[in-house]
Design a protein around this motif. Sequence first.
Motif, short mmCIF file in Angstrom:
data_model
loop_
_atom_site.label_atom_id
_atom_site.label_comp_id
_atom_site.label_asym_id
_atom_site.label_seq_id
_atom_site.Cartn_x
_atom_site.Cartn_y
_atom_site.Cartn_z
N ILE A 194 25.93 15.16 -17.87
CA ILE A 194 24.97 14.10 -18.16
C ILE A 194 25.74 13.62 -16.82
O ILE A 194 24.98 13.17 -16.36
N ILE A 195 26.90 13.98 -16.22
CA ILE A 195 28.04 13.26 -15.49
C ILE A 195 27.47 13.63 -14.04
O ILE A 195 27.21 12.61 -13.65
N LEU A 196 26.79 14.58 -13.61
CA LEU A 196 26.51 15.59 -12.48
C LEU A 196 24.81 14.48 -12.66
O LEU A 196 25.00 14.43 -11.52
N SER A 197 24.36 14.53 -13.91
CA SER A 197 22.53 13.78 -13.35
C SER A 197 23.03 12.53 -12.97
O SER A 197 22.17 12.43 -11.93
N VAL A 198 24.21 12.03 -13.36
CA VAL A 198 23.82 10.38 -13.33
C VAL A 198 24.60 10.10 -11.79
O VAL A 198 24.32 9.59 -10.99
N SER A 199 25.98 10.90 -11.44
CA SER A 199 26.40 10.95 -10.12
C SER A 199 25.79 11.93 -8.82
O SER A 199 24.95 10.89 -8.15
N PHE A 200 24.44 12.73 -9.38
CA PHE A 200 23.53 12.96 -8.08
C PHE A 200 22.66 11.91 -7.98
O PHE A 200 22.30 11.69 -6.93
N VAL A 201 22.41 11.29 -9.30
CA VAL A 201 20.82 10.09 -9.08
C VAL A 201 21.39 8.99 -8.19
O VAL A 201 21.07 8.63 -6.78
N LEU A 202 22.87 8.40 -8.73
CA LEU A 202 23.62 7.94 -7.28
C LEU A 202 24.49 8.20 -5.78
O LEU A 202 23.73 7.65 -4.78
N TRP A 203 24.78 9.62 -5.90
CA TRP A 203 24.23 9.96 -4.37
C TRP A 203 23.42 9.82 -3.29
O TRP A 203 23.42 9.53 -2.70
N ILE A 204 21.98 9.98 -4.16
CA ILE A 204 20.92 9.97 -3.79
C ILE A 204 20.55 8.33 -3.40
O ILE A 204 20.30 8.17 -1.98
N ILE A 205 21.09 7.14 -4.00
CA ILE A 205 20.85 6.23 -3.49
C ILE A 205 21.79 5.39 -2.69
O ILE A 205 20.83 5.09 -1.96
N TRP A 206 23.00 6.06 -3.31
CA TRP A 206 23.70 5.53 -2.01
C TRP A 206 23.33 5.92 -0.21
O TRP A 206 23.78 5.59 0.56
N TRP A 207 22.67 7.53 -0.68
CA TRP A 207 22.77 7.78 1.37
C TRP A 207 21.43 7.30 1.61
O TRP A 207 21.50 6.88 2.72
N GLN A 208 20.49 6.38 0.38
CA GLN A 208 18.98 6.54 1.70
C GLN A 208 19.47 4.71 1.24
O GLN A 208 19.10 5.21 2.84
#
Length: 249
Positions: free
Chosen positions: A105-119
């Motif tokens: 769960i932590i990996l999934s949420v943080s990965f989505v946040l990572w993509i959003i922040w990068w974009q």
Amino acid sequence: MATFVLQVWYNRFFDLQTYVSHLLHFSIQGPYYFLLFFIQLKLISPFLVIWCRFCNKQKASWLWHMVSVLFLCWFSSILIRYTFMLPVHGGGKKIFERLKAKRVIILSVSFVLWIIWWQLSCLGKLPFDTMLAVYWGGGFNPPSVNFIVFSIITLFVCYTGFGLLEDSAVKINQKIVDATAFIGGYTLYIFMYHLMVRDVVQTFLPVLQNNIWLMRVGIFIPMLVAPALAVWLIKKVRNRFLQIALENN
């Protein structure tokens, strides 16, 4: 040594005055200003560790830590704006060793946040550029708040992701972890030499710049791997010479 190597490579000559200037101002390449931050952190980290141990012994230790973080945020904003050292840019118990489901769960949420922040970074719409830039700096270079947030998100992604790989019974996953751990042991050298590796590859293989996938394989991978392998090899040779010297004595 890194400053010496880069000066000779790029300038094709050695001048002591230029060398000392680059050395004192961390200016041989753009990213080298961050080494000054690294040295400052090494100097202050023992005091931070001592203070953390003191906070851990107090009642409501979480409150002590919270107040400490708030104070450091305020104090750092003062130092960043009003302290001059050199004319350079800008002047860590594990929490994931729990159930596998929680780490997923932590990996999934943080990965989505990572993509959003990068974009948002690519679009130039990072949220703290206007809100807090006056205190810690804007853009994506340290010590901006946007970079700090992105680094924390990246930490969650990497730690949970590689934690899951390490716990996996699949051998290839362990190989990935081992290879990453090897490269991770030489991150300081990668930081100092990666742009030089890029320029060397582009000089001898300019065709790689014509395709993004060729660049990722032919340029980005050597930028990470070549400095680590070079330092590893130098250490092996040095240890071998030391061993021979001891045997002869």
